[in-house]
Design a protein around this motif. Structure first.
Motif, mmCIF file in Angstrom:
data_model
loop_
_atom_site.group_PDB
_atom_site.id
_atom_site.type_symbol
_atom_site.label_atom_id
_atom_site.label_comp_id
_atom_site.label_asym_id
_atom_site.label_seq_id
_atom_site.Cartn_x
_atom_site.Cartn_y
_atom_site.Cartn_z
ATOM 1 N N SER A 1 0.837 -1.079 -0.032
ATOM 2 C CA SER A 1 -0.078 0.045 0.338
ATOM 3 C C SER A 1 0.939 1.626 -0.002
ATOM 4 N N GLU A 2 1.494 1.764 1.265
ATOM 5 C CA GLU A 2 2.535 3.338 1.164
ATOM 6 C C GLU A 2 3.477 3.078 0.320
ATOM 7 N N PHE A 3 4.475 2.111 0.060
ATOM 8 C CA PHE A 3 5.728 1.658 -0.238
ATOM 9 C C PHE A 3 5.438 1.898 -2.065
ATOM 10 N N LEU A 4 4.065 1.963 -2.241
ATOM 11 C CA LEU A 4 3.796 1.558 -3.986
ATOM 12 C C LEU A 4 3.236 3.596 -4.630
ATOM 13 N N ASN A 5 3.566 4.147 -3.060
ATOM 14 C CA ASN A 5 2.996 5.852 -3.402
ATOM 15 C C ASN A 5 4.376 6.410 -3.013
ATOM 16 N N PRO B 1 8.648 6.563 -0.641
ATOM 17 C CA PRO B 1 9.402 6.012 0.754
ATOM 18 C C PRO B 1 8.277 6.989 2.092
ATOM 19 N N LEU B 2 7.030 6.364 2.372
ATOM 20 C CA LEU B 2 7.263 6.123 3.500
ATOM 21 C C LEU B 2 7.871 6.969 4.464
ATOM 22 N N ILE B 3 9.106 6.223 4.501
ATOM 23 C CA ILE B 3 9.551 6.177 5.716
ATOM 24 C C ILE B 3 11.342 6.980 4.934
#
Length: 285
Positions: A151-155, A157-159
């Protein structure tokens, strides 16, 4: 053996080093070592670092004879020297609140299934003045690594700032540093994808990290040169190759990145915008 190994890679951040080092050495958690790595800086960084080298918490102080050309070579070197159970890669231009380590370590100690803890951040300018508090970082969150990658890492670098995170050293066993060294700017995105896989990730809704935004930021350079797209696509392809991503999610990802490209100023030397759109849809749909 120290509980935490703090790896501080530096290149030409002399202006920020005193404040950075004081924020590391001033942590209210004391069971740590510091590994100082200078990548052949051309400013007076080494003079400043030498003033701190005698501190008993500094376990290594290494100055490269020539510039390595890669942040990730420095990360890998620091990790090879680290003795701690936990790792904090403290970028040399950022600042940490005094409770940063103690709060991160408490979470890792209490939750053996958690491999990465990161805090929300305050963005600061060259002078340390607050300029932004990202709204998307509000609220404590807990993800499984596979959920986060899908989910998040497709958008993106969450971090987005290594300084905000502490992780278990054993998580780096799955990191392909050979591949990371081929990235110029967005390899940290790939790094966190590989570190997070197979573990749990926690975000603390305490703004314990101060991320310095200035003209020399790697992220700014990435945006200016369009590498967020050209290198970012490599990370997304890696995710698609290693995780089952539903078609609907791939399509949503393609549309999101197409909009980003449409809103971006594409620098000279990259393929024309229409070819980037075509590439996105060809890869992701």
């Amino acid at each position: 053996m120290p509980k935490v190994s703090v790896i501080m890679p530096n290149y030409n951040h002399a202006a920020y080093l005193p404040e950075r080092l004081e924020s590391i050495l001033g942590q209210d958690f004391s069971d740590f070592e510091v590994i100082l790595l200078d990548d052949h800086s051309s400013d007076n960084s080494t003079d400043i670092l030498e003033k701190y080298a005698s501190d008993k918490r500094i376990s290594h102080f290494i100055i490269n004879e020539s510039n390595s050309g890669s942040t990730f070579i420095q990360w890998e070197k620091g990790l090879s020297l680290a003795r701690g159970e936990y790792i904090w890669i403290a970028e040399s231009d950022d600042i940490a609140a005094p409770r940063f380590l103690s709060e991160a370590v408490e979470v890792l100690d209490r939750n053996k299934d958690t491999g990465v803890v990161f805090s929300s951040s305050v963005w600061i300018d060259e002078n340390g003045t607050e300029i932004h508090r990202p709204g998307h970082e509000s609220g404590d969150r807990r993800w499984s690594g596979s959920e986060l990658v899908r989910s998040e890492f497709l958008n993106g670098p969450l971090i987005y700032n290594a300084s905000s995170a502490v992780f278990r050293k054993n998580r780096v066993a799955g990191v392909d540093f050979g591949t990371l060294r081929t990235f110029r700017y967005t390899g940290d995105w790939m790094f966190w994808v590989q570190v997070a896989a197979g573990t749990r990730v926690v975000r603390l809704d305490r703004r314990l990290n101060f991320f310095r935004r200035h003209a020399g930021n790697v992220s700014f350079k990435s945006e200016r040169e369009g590498l967020l797209f050209t290198e970012g696509f490599r990370v997304i392809r890696y995710i698609y190759a290693h995780y089952p991503i539903p078609f609907a999610v791939r399509r949503k990802t393609a549309l999101r990145w197409a909009r980003k490209i449409g809103n971006a100023e594409i620098p000279a030397g990259l393929p024309p915008e229409v070819r980037l759109y075509h590439r996105l849809f060809r890869i992701f749909t």
